[in-house]
Motif scaffolding. Structure first.
Motif, PDB file in Angstrom:
ATOM      1  N   SER A  88       1.017  -1.114   0.075  1.00 40.79           N
ATOM      2  CA  SER A  88       0.132   0.005  -0.096  1.00 40.79           C
ATOM      3  C   SER A  88       0.923   1.388   0.001  1.00 40.79           C
ATOM      4  N   PHE A  89       2.001   1.292   0.789  1.00 42.34           N
ATOM      5  CA  PHE A  89       2.869   2.545   0.692  1.00 42.34           C
ATOM      6  C   PHE A  89       3.351   3.025  -0.691  1.00 42.34           C
ATOM      7  N   PRO A  90       3.871   2.224  -1.426  1.00 39.70           N
ATOM      8  CA  PRO A  90       4.233   2.880  -2.848  1.00 39.70           C
ATOM      9  C   PRO A  90       3.106   3.231  -3.703  1.00 39.70           C
ATOM     10  N   LEU A  91       1.755   2.728  -3.322  1.00 49.56           N
ATOM     11  CA  LEU A  91       0.602   3.050  -4.207  1.00 49.56           C
ATOM     12  C   LEU A  91      -0.138   4.320  -3.859  1.00 49.56           C
ATOM     13  N   GLN A  92       0.050   4.551  -2.266  1.00 49.14           N
ATOM     14  CA  GLN A  92      -0.691   5.606  -1.972  1.00 49.14           C
ATOM     15  C   GLN A  92      -0.180   6.608  -0.854  1.00 49.14           C
ATOM     16  N   GLY A  93       1.146   5.974  -0.371  1.00 47.99           N
ATOM     17  CA  GLY A  93       1.737   6.806   0.692  1.00 47.99           C
ATOM     18  C   GLY A  93       0.914   6.739   1.954  1.00 47.99           C
ATOM     19  N   TYR A  94       0.954   7.501   2.800  1.00 45.86           N
ATOM     20  CA  TYR A  94       0.253   7.693   4.006  1.00 45.86           C
ATOM     21  C   TYR A  94      -1.349   8.125   3.531  1.00 45.86           C
ATOM     22  N   ALA A  95      -1.869   7.090   3.675  1.00 50.22           N
ATOM     23  CA  ALA A  95      -3.539   7.049   3.439  1.00 50.22           C
ATOM     24  C   ALA A  95      -4.140   5.881   4.119  1.00 50.22           C
ATOM     25  N   VAL A  96      -5.543   5.701   3.909  1.00 51.41           N
ATOM     26  CA  VAL A  96      -6.206   5.077   4.961  1.00 51.41           C
ATOM     27  C   VAL A  96      -5.783   3.593   4.913  1.00 51.41           C
ATOM     28  N   ILE A  97      -5.343   2.852   3.964  1.00 53.09           N
ATOM     29  CA  ILE A  97      -5.105   1.560   3.827  1.00 53.09           C
ATOM     30  C   ILE A  97      -3.659   1.292   4.446  1.00 53.09           C
ATOM     31  N   SER A  98      -2.681   1.924   3.858  1.00 52.62           N
ATOM     32  CA  SER A  98      -1.503   1.928   4.805  1.00 52.62           C
ATOM     33  C   SER A  98      -1.212   2.277   6.090  1.00 52.62           C
ATOM     34  N   ILE A  99      -2.192   3.239   6.491  1.00 57.41           N
ATOM     35  CA  ILE A  99      -2.184   3.580   8.077  1.00 57.41           C
ATOM     36  C   ILE A  99      -3.082   2.486   8.703  1.00 57.41           C
ATOM     37  N   SER A 100      -3.874   1.920   8.194  1.00 58.84           N
ATOM     38  CA  SER A 100      -4.741   0.670   8.847  1.00 58.84           C
ATOM     39  C   SER A 100      -3.565  -0.472   9.225  1.00 58.84           C
ATOM     40  N   PHE A 101      -2.768  -0.794   8.059  1.00 59.57           N
ATOM     41  CA  PHE A 101      -1.635  -1.685   8.371  1.00 59.57           C
ATOM     42  C   PHE A 101      -0.636  -1.321   9.269  1.00 59.57           C
ATOM     43  N   SER A 102      -0.255  -0.218   9.306  1.00 58.05           N
ATOM     44  CA  SER A 102       0.512   0.298  10.219  1.00 58.05           C
ATOM     45  C   SER A 102       0.095   0.392  11.845  1.00 58.05           C
ATOM     46  N   THR A 103      -1.315   0.657  11.773  1.00 58.25           N
ATOM     47  CA  THR A 103      -1.844   0.589  13.221  1.00 58.25           C
ATOM     48  C   THR A 103      -2.170  -0.763  13.665  1.00 58.25           C
ATOM     49  N   LEU A 104      -2.262  -1.949  12.607  1.00 60.48           N
ATOM     50  CA  LEU A 104      -2.349  -3.238  13.187  1.00 60.48           C
ATOM     51  C   LEU A 104      -1.093  -3.552  13.354  1.00 60.48           C
TER      52      LEU A 104
END
Length: 397
Positions: A88-104
């Protein structure tokens, strides 16, 4: 040590290295990806997929004799979070999906601390004290992450609050959780006993880690007291390094007399990087040097790589090599030496270019091409090491 888990950690490291190679190639040709987004992916996979999960694996291997299945399940859930960030990070940077995985990943780390605290079994007060300290720093570092949202909403991403929150996370991850984590395993292997020297080392290490955070604060919220606080922290860090040397010297026979030469080389490499890390941090007491580092990205990247690829990964590779996961061979030597050569050459290139920028000499001829070519040695070395572990047949589960 679990072969399967170590292989997953090394695959993560290889992917992070390939991402880093792509970042350096992007200065030569377009790669069709957002540079900043890919940088986020590179750093998250390196930190959380390689270092974090290797420390996870080492702690369970050495300090959790019963090895409950909850640790294995947690490892795979954490790896799921890493893969999510990887995509997710290469595709959108800090956004909903990447932040969700980071939070997990953060919640997985909290549960990991709970499990370690519950199941740890060691007769060494040294190991237990260092282990728990590293985990506390890991949890504390995440305060910086939780502050990012409020910082952006209240003051914006260019604010001092936002920048200090990022530095808070990075400082206590690198200098607290990761560094003390590898020292924990190293001292456990050395069988360091509780003593006056260890108590002095421990106090100096913890205190210096806290006080040297004054430097990144000074970059974004200058105050006349902060350089002095950082100066005290640096002095204590030098003292901690000296006490570290005394402790290792007393038990050096356990490291340097009974191991394969390749293991000794990796330990020596990691220890040299530890000395360089303290040396460069010590120069930060000079206001002019501190300003130069802040204003020249080459020095910042070089220092981060000194910590991650040199000091921390050096120890992690040494721990892998001293396990029963590898057969010592010319191919394994080639993998290790390729990684080390790639590290040394890229660090020298970053340093030389940084100095040239500082003195106003412009660009080194073919700088980006050379940096890319030298960087190829890093994923190449990791690949060879990974293949040697995969090919090795006899291992402990």
């Amino acid at each position: 040590m679990s072969k399967k888990l170590v292989i997953i950690c090394l695959i993560n490291f290889l992917i992070a290295a390939v991402m880093g190679l792509a970042l350096r190639f992007s200065f030569l040709e377009s790669i069709g990806l957002n540079y900043r987004f890919l940088t986020h992916a590179h750093s998250h996979v390196a930190m959380l997929g390689w270092v974090y999960l290797m420390l996870f694996t080492l702690f369970v291997h050495y300090l959790i004799p019963d090895k409950p299945k909850s640790f294995t399940r947690l490892f795979w859930l954490t790896e799921f979070a890493v893969v999510g960030m990887m995509i997710s990070f290469p595709l959108q940077g800090y956004a909903v999906i990447s932040i969700s995985f980071s939070t997990l990943h953060i919640f997985c780390s909290y549960y990991f601390v709970h499990l370690i605290w519950k199941h740890i079994k060691t007769n060494s007060s040294v190991t237990e004290k260092l282990l728990k300290s590293s985990l506390v720093f890991m949890v504390v570092s995440t305060i910086g992450v939780w502050c990012l949202g409020p910082a952006v909403s209240m003051f914006g991403p260019a604010s001092a609050f936002y920048q200090i929150a990022i530095q808070f996370f990075l400082h206590f991850q690198f200098n607290g959780w990761f560094l003390i984590g590898v020292i924990t395993v190293f001292f456990h292997i050395l069988k360091i006993e509780d003593s006056k020297t260890f108590k002095q080392f421990y106090i100096l290490l913890i205190t210096s880690t806290l006080l040297t955070f004054a430097l990144p604060i000074q970059w974004f919220a200058p105050h006349s007291s902060l350089p002095w606080i950082n100066g005290v922290g640096v002095a204590l860090q030098i003292g901690a390094l000296y006490k570290f040397y005394q402790l290792v010297k007393t038990n050096q026979n356990l490291v340097f007399n009974k191991e394969n030469k390749l293991v000794i080389y990796m330990y020596s490499f990691a220890l040299v990087c530890f000395i360089l890390k303290v040396l460069f941090q010590s120069l930060s007491v000079l206001p002019q040097f501190s300003e130069v580092v802040y204003n020249h990205r080459n020095f910042v990247i070089g220092f981060i790589h000194l910590l991650m690829l040199g000091l921390i990964s050096g120890f992690l590779f040494a721990f892998i090599l001293k396990s029963d996961l590898v057969t010592f061979s010319k191919s394994l030597d080639l993998g290790i030496y390729s990684f080390l050569l790639g590290f040394v050459l890229t660090e020298l290139l970053l340093l030389i270019q940084g100095v040239m920028f500082y003195v106003g000499s412009g660009m080194l001829p073919n700088y980006y091409l050379l940096l890319f070519l030298f960087s190829i040695l890093l994923p190449l070395g990791i690949s060879i090491i990974l293949l040697q572990i995969i090919k090795h047949q006899t291992y402990a589960t």
